[in-house]
Design a protein around this motif. Structure first.
Motif, PDB file in Angstrom:
ATOM      1  N   PRO A   1     -92.754 -28.611 -38.279  1.00  0.00           N
ATOM      2  CA  PRO A   1     -92.956 -30.063 -38.180  1.00  0.00           C
ATOM      3  C   PRO A   1     -93.583 -30.424 -36.837  1.00  0.00           C
ATOM      4  CG  PRO A   1     -90.645 -29.513 -37.886  1.00  0.00           C
ATOM      5  CD  PRO A   1     -91.320 -28.251 -38.314  1.00  0.00           C
ATOM      6  N   PRO A   2     -94.391 -31.471 -36.819  1.00  0.00           N
ATOM      7  CA  PRO A   2     -95.019 -31.871 -35.556  1.00  0.00           C
ATOM      8  C   PRO A   2     -94.082 -32.636 -34.633  1.00  0.00           C
ATOM      9  CG  PRO A   2     -95.744 -33.291 -37.334  1.00  0.00           C
ATOM     10  CD  PRO A   2     -94.906 -32.225 -37.968  1.00  0.00           C
TER      11      PRO A   2
ATOM     12  N   ARG B   1    -105.315 -23.977 -27.417  1.00  0.00           N
ATOM     13  CA  ARG B   1    -105.347 -23.759 -28.854  1.00  0.00           C
ATOM     14  C   ARG B   1    -105.370 -25.095 -29.582  1.00  0.00           C
ATOM     15  NH1 ARG B   1    -100.341 -24.347 -31.511  1.00  0.00           N
ATOM     16  NH2 ARG B   1     -98.500 -24.482 -30.194  1.00  0.00           N
ATOM     17  N   GLU B   2    -105.449 -25.027 -30.911  1.00  0.00           N
ATOM     18  CA  GLU B   2    -105.460 -26.216 -31.752  1.00  0.00           C
ATOM     19  C   GLU B   2    -104.040 -26.787 -31.883  1.00  0.00           C
ATOM     20  OE1 GLU B   2    -108.001 -27.860 -33.451  1.00  0.00           O
ATOM     21  OE2 GLU B   2    -109.330 -26.656 -32.172  1.00  0.00           O
ATOM     22  N   TYR B   3    -103.931 -28.111 -31.776  1.00  0.00           N
ATOM     23  CA  TYR B   3    -102.687 -28.821 -32.013  1.00  0.00           C
ATOM     24  C   TYR B   3    -102.957 -29.934 -33.032  1.00  0.00           C
ATOM     25  CZ  TYR B   3     -99.900 -26.946 -28.102  1.00  0.00           C
ATOM     26  OH  TYR B   3     -99.181 -26.145 -27.261  1.00  0.00           O
ATOM     27  N   PRO B   4    -102.008 -30.203 -33.902  1.00  0.00           N
ATOM     28  CA  PRO B   4    -102.130 -31.406 -34.732  1.00  0.00           C
ATOM     29  C   PRO B   4    -101.692 -32.627 -33.936  1.00  0.00           C
ATOM     30  CG  PRO B   4    -100.096 -30.293 -35.226  1.00  0.00           C
ATOM     31  CD  PRO B   4    -100.788 -29.449 -34.195  1.00  0.00           C
ATOM     32  N   ALA B   5    -101.830 -33.811 -34.526  1.00  0.00           N
ATOM     33  CA  ALA B   5    -101.277 -35.010 -33.902  1.00  0.00           C
ATOM     34  C   ALA B   5     -99.759 -34.887 -33.848  1.00  0.00           C
ATOM     35  CB  ALA B   5    -101.683 -36.247 -34.693  1.00  0.00           C
ATOM     36  N   GLY B   6     -99.158 -35.382 -32.777  1.00  0.00           N
ATOM     37  CA  GLY B   6     -97.702 -35.314 -32.658  1.00  0.00           C
ATOM     38  C   GLY B   6     -97.270 -35.292 -31.210  1.00  0.00           C
ATOM     39  N   SER B   7     -95.973 -35.071 -31.005  1.00  0.00           N
ATOM     40  CA  SER B   7     -95.378 -34.995 -29.669  1.00  0.00           C
ATOM     41  C   SER B   7     -94.979 -33.552 -29.401  1.00  0.00           C
ATOM     42  CB  SER B   7     -94.146 -35.904 -29.574  1.00  0.00           C
ATOM     43  OG  SER B   7     -94.503 -37.241 -29.802  1.00  0.00           O
ATOM     44  N   PHE B   8     -95.362 -33.036 -28.229  1.00  0.00           N
ATOM     45  CA  PHE B   8     -95.181 -31.623 -27.957  1.00  0.00           C
ATOM     46  C   PHE B   8     -94.651 -31.420 -26.539  1.00  0.00           C
ATOM     47  CE2 PHE B   8     -98.686 -32.295 -30.852  1.00  0.00           C
ATOM     48  CZ  PHE B   8     -98.298 -31.536 -31.934  1.00  0.00           C
TER      49      PHE B   8
END
Length: 848
Positions: free
Chosen positions: A613-614, A803-810
């Protein structure tokens, strides 16, 4: 004759009362809301409207009132002989008025043109998901400076469209005049100026614009000072029940505003606290009267306080009572939507720019400002600043120095004053000061001398741990338990404390206190001491799940009362939202004998890998298999057999036991995820089928047959993999074990986080750090993310992400090692986040 006349009047008002009650209660279902004017209202009608919470939203004393209610109610009043005029047309707004998307575009362009002094940020989202945009204007816009803060909030009501124009004109004037107008430059350099130009974007973008938000709540009745609940007046179910007012609260809790203006329409009026009650003066009535009259005169407005209608839960009263912020409401214009906007808009903008500047100039004095610090450490002290004759102990919170710098500011009229500075653990200081007409702020820095003062800094439930107490050992308070609680005090002052004791009491019939006092021996300044004797109490076996236990702990030195703390617990089985910064209550490991003895369970932020999950279901943290921290790919490994287990639980006397949790599970078809209770598998994913959750889902399992009535119950989440493909594995959040299922998909306490509406690189924490620090960032859109650490010379030290990240909180962590695994030296470092369309740099300090 007189008796018949009086009876006739009573009957008329009885009819009005019945109409008001029924029409107002039913409007949410099938009645259209609108604004209308009632001319020559009688006092009896006004009192009746107050009693029934009819929403009076404006007017002019002795001449008319403006009501917000149903069209049906307006027709009924007109039929009773009152002169009623409808005020909100159903036609589209003239194009001269700025809508949400135009406002957003203008702000973006201004920020691009003036990035050094203007910053636009989302404070939150409306009910419909539109951004509540905050604008900060300052000479060092990316820093938190020790200078006065001022807030302009406009368009609380979506149909009061003039106010967006007022706020936008002030923003534009400040930034565009910065390099050419000495006054504008002075304000930007001297203050932090904040604006919320469209507080209610949903109401503004309705067709036609509507006063309330999309939950039918009047946002200027939704603050917690003077709040009255209920839907009759559109106040909301609770203070700050709405996302718009929650966004405001988040801002004002963080930024200490000295002054503020909120813009409304209409009436050409200047208002100020108190608005929740008629004819109630504030402690600063001389300030308000002086400045309010001068602003009204220069704008050709009317200074009209106290006014005839009340505002319960309003912005002005909240800001003044909660923070001591000096606030004014400007009721702008002669109508909500003027028929000649080409002439009306510039006039209202110029009038209110003049009063806005006048308020900013008034913040320069007369009055007093300074820093309050600890005489030993020099650190800021959040001291109370009490001015004799200028406090209201009942309605207002103590006015204090702000915590970051210890800065205080009080705007005062010319005269003589006695000012006292006090704080828990410090000796009080008193000063006499005199202010002259036209004088700038006097600077009085105050250094407070610490005294000895104990505060409770920690309590811990010790039931059944290491032989202490007779509970079940889960460190929680359960029904029917005898519990012990440790008590830890800290001497926050600068003197030795000799004879401290704590008296314990409760009015809770479900609690029996076995230890009513706990004594502490001498302890030094800043020393922390845990009592040798523990607090002991028992909990009734019949107490309801979720019951809140409160025990009063009163602290004394010898026979002198010092302070009181409430020790609070919730009676429950087990609940963890995974937000606590430890792993208390959990164990995880691999089962020996597999080819790959790997335990990849961890608690942390989900990194939004291919199968993960993002974001968390609630809060920021989750439990999961390999969440994707630096050096890992976010997937579980081959040939593993590992588990996450809840500590042993005691369900003696429980006939029913439910396990609930939110799950995001992804696994290959030949791997197996399972849940066991006391070693017995109660759920297992089909080994021959893959499992790919694409959203958080609530799982509810009745484990009564295995756990009901048992004393030692273990619950385990497991994962067994083979040599073939891998995926993200388990991700768990908000885990509850109770005698009834309490969680629901739409639990208001556990609402899933939405996708971020902007790019943000947050300040690392802790900072400074000497072992490990966390770096968090929000991505509005997915893409290639570069997160790199540089030293003060600009040399690359460590690549944390590429690297590639989707939209979200990290989030990622850094342990102070460079790309070669060598520990860096003490000093200042910078970390830079780059994604397509966004770049941000922040500073941090590493200390060995």
């Amino acid at each position: 004759m007189n008796n018949n006349c009086n009876l006739h009047r009573i009957c008329i008002f009885l009819v009005i009362a019945i109409s008001v009650s029924f029409t107002t209660l039913l409007f949410a279902q099938d009645e259209k809301m609108t604004s209308f004017r009632i001319d020559s209202p009688t006092d009896r009608l006004l009192r009746l409207f107050d009693d029934l919470e009819v929403d009076i939203i404006g007017g002019k004393q002795g001449e008319y009132i403006v009501v917000y209610d149903t069209e049906k109610f307006a027709v009924e009043l007109s039929g009773m002989g009152f002169t009623v005029t409808m005020l909100v047309p159903n036609a589209p707004l003239p194009e001269e008025f700025t809508d949400y998307f135009e406002m957003k575009s203008i702000l973006s362009e201004l920020q691009a043109d003036y990035p050094e002094i203007m910053k636009v940020d989302s404070l939150g989202s409306s009910v419909n998901g539109l951004g509540i945009w905050g604008v900060k204007i300052s000479d060092n816009v990316d820093e938190q400076e020790d200078e006065p803060k001022f807030l302009v909030a406009a368009s609380y009501h979506g149909d009061e469209v003039l106010n967006v124009e007022v706020a936008m004109s002030q923003i534009t004037w400040l930034v565009e005049s910065y390099n050419s107008n000495p006054d504008a430059k002075d304000y930007v350099d001297s203050y932090e100026l904040w604006f919320i130009p469209m507080f209610n974007p949903d109401g503004r973008m309705s067709n036609p614009p509507q006063r309330r938000n999309m939950n039918n709540v009047d946002l200027n009745r939704n603050h917690d000072f003077g709040f009255t609940p209920g839907g009759i007046g559109g106040h909301g179910t609770a203070p700050f029940s709405e996302p718009e007012t929650q966004a405001l609260k988040k801002l004002v809790d963080k930024v200490p505003f000295t002054g503020s203006i909120t813009y409304h329409s209409f009436g050409d009026l200047v208002l100020h606290p108190w608005l929740f009650q008629f004819n109630l003066p504030t402690p600063d009535e001389d300030f308000y009267s002086n400045l309010g009259n001068r602003m009204a005169d220069i704008m050709f407005y009317e200074y009209s306080h106290p006014f005839r209608y009340t505002v319960s839960g309003g912005y002005d009263d909240y800001m003044y009572a909660e923070f001591g912020t000096m606030t004014f409401t400007m009721e702008t214009g002669k109508s909500k939507i003027p028929s000649d906007p080409l002439n009306a808009i510039p006039l209202v903008q110029q009038q209110n720019l003049t009063s806005f500047v006048m308020f900013l100039n008034r913040m320069k004095g007369p009055g007093i400002t300074g820093l309050v610090t600890d005489s030993l450490s020099g650190k800021p002290v959040r001291a109370r600043i009490a001015i004799e004759g200028k406090e209201n102990e009942i309605l207002m919170k103590h006015r204090r120095a702000e915590p970051q710098f210890g800065r205080y500011t009080r705007l005062l009229e010319p005269g003589d004053y006695t000012i006292a500075f006090s704080a828990m653990g410090y000796m009080t200081k008193e000063y006499s000061v005199t202010f002259q007409e036209g004088e700038t702020l006097q600077v009085l820095d105050v250094s407070l001398q610490p005294t000895g003062f104990p505060v409770v800094i920690q309590t811990a439930v010790l039931d059944g741990v290491s032989g202490i107490g007779t509970g079940n050992g889960n460190r929680l308070v359960n029904r029917g338990e005898s519990v012990e609680r440790s008590l830890t005090l800290r001497n926050i002052g600068g003197l030795i404390l000799d004879d401290i004791y704590v008296l314990l009491s409760t009015t809770d019939e479900n609690i029996t206190i076995k230890t009513d006092s706990v004594a502490f021996g001498p302890f030094e300044p800043d020393e922390t001491v845990t009592s040798e004797q523990n607090v002991k109490y028992t909990v009734s076996s019949g107490v309801a799940p979720g019951h809140i236990i409160e025990i009063n702990a009163s602290l004394y030195e010898e026979n002198e009362f010092l302070s009181e703390t409430v020790l609070s617990d919730t009676v429950q089985g087990f609940f963890d939202n995974v937000e606590y910064d430890d792993e208390t209550g959990w164990t995880h490991n691999y089962i020996p004998g597999t080819l790959n003895n790997n335990d990849d369970w961890e608690r942390g932020r989900t990194f939004g890998g291919t199968f993960d999950p993002p974001w968390a279901h609630s809060g920021k943290f989750v439990w999961g298999n390999d969440l994707g921290k630096p050096g890992f790919n976010g997937n579980y490994q081959d040939f593993t057999d590992n588990y996450l287990q809840i500590r042993s639980l005691n369900f003696t006397g429980w006939d029913t036991v439910y396990l609930q949790f939110f799950r995001w599970l992804t696994k290959d078809k030949s791997d197996a995820a399972y849940i066991s209770v006391n070693g017995e598998t109660i759920w297992e994913s089909p080994e021959s089928e893959p499992q790919f959750d694409k959203e958080w889902t609530l799982q509810t399992l009745d484990i009564s047959g295995i756990a009901g009535g048992k004393k030692d119950v273990s619950i385990r989440f497991g994962l067994v993999t083979d040599e073939s493909d891998v995926a993200g594995g388990w991700t768990l959040d908000d885990i509850l074990v109770h005698d009834q299922p309490l969680l629901t998909e739409n639990d208001p306490l556990l609402l899933p986080l939405t996708q971020p509406d902007r790019f943000v690189l947050s300040q690392n924490y802790p900072n400074p750090f000497n072992f490990n620090t966390n770096i968090l960032f929000d991505l509005f859109e997915g893409g290639t993310v570069s997160l790199i650490i540089y030293n003060i010379l600009g040399q690359k030290i460590r690549t944390l992400a590429e690297r590639e990240y989707p939209a979200g909180s990290f989030g990622v962590s850094w342990n102070g090692l460079d790309d070669f695994g060598i520990s860096v030296s003490t000093g200042v470092y910078f970390y830079k986040l780059e994604v397509p369309g966004f770049s941000s740099i922040r500073k941090m300090v590493y200390i060995k």
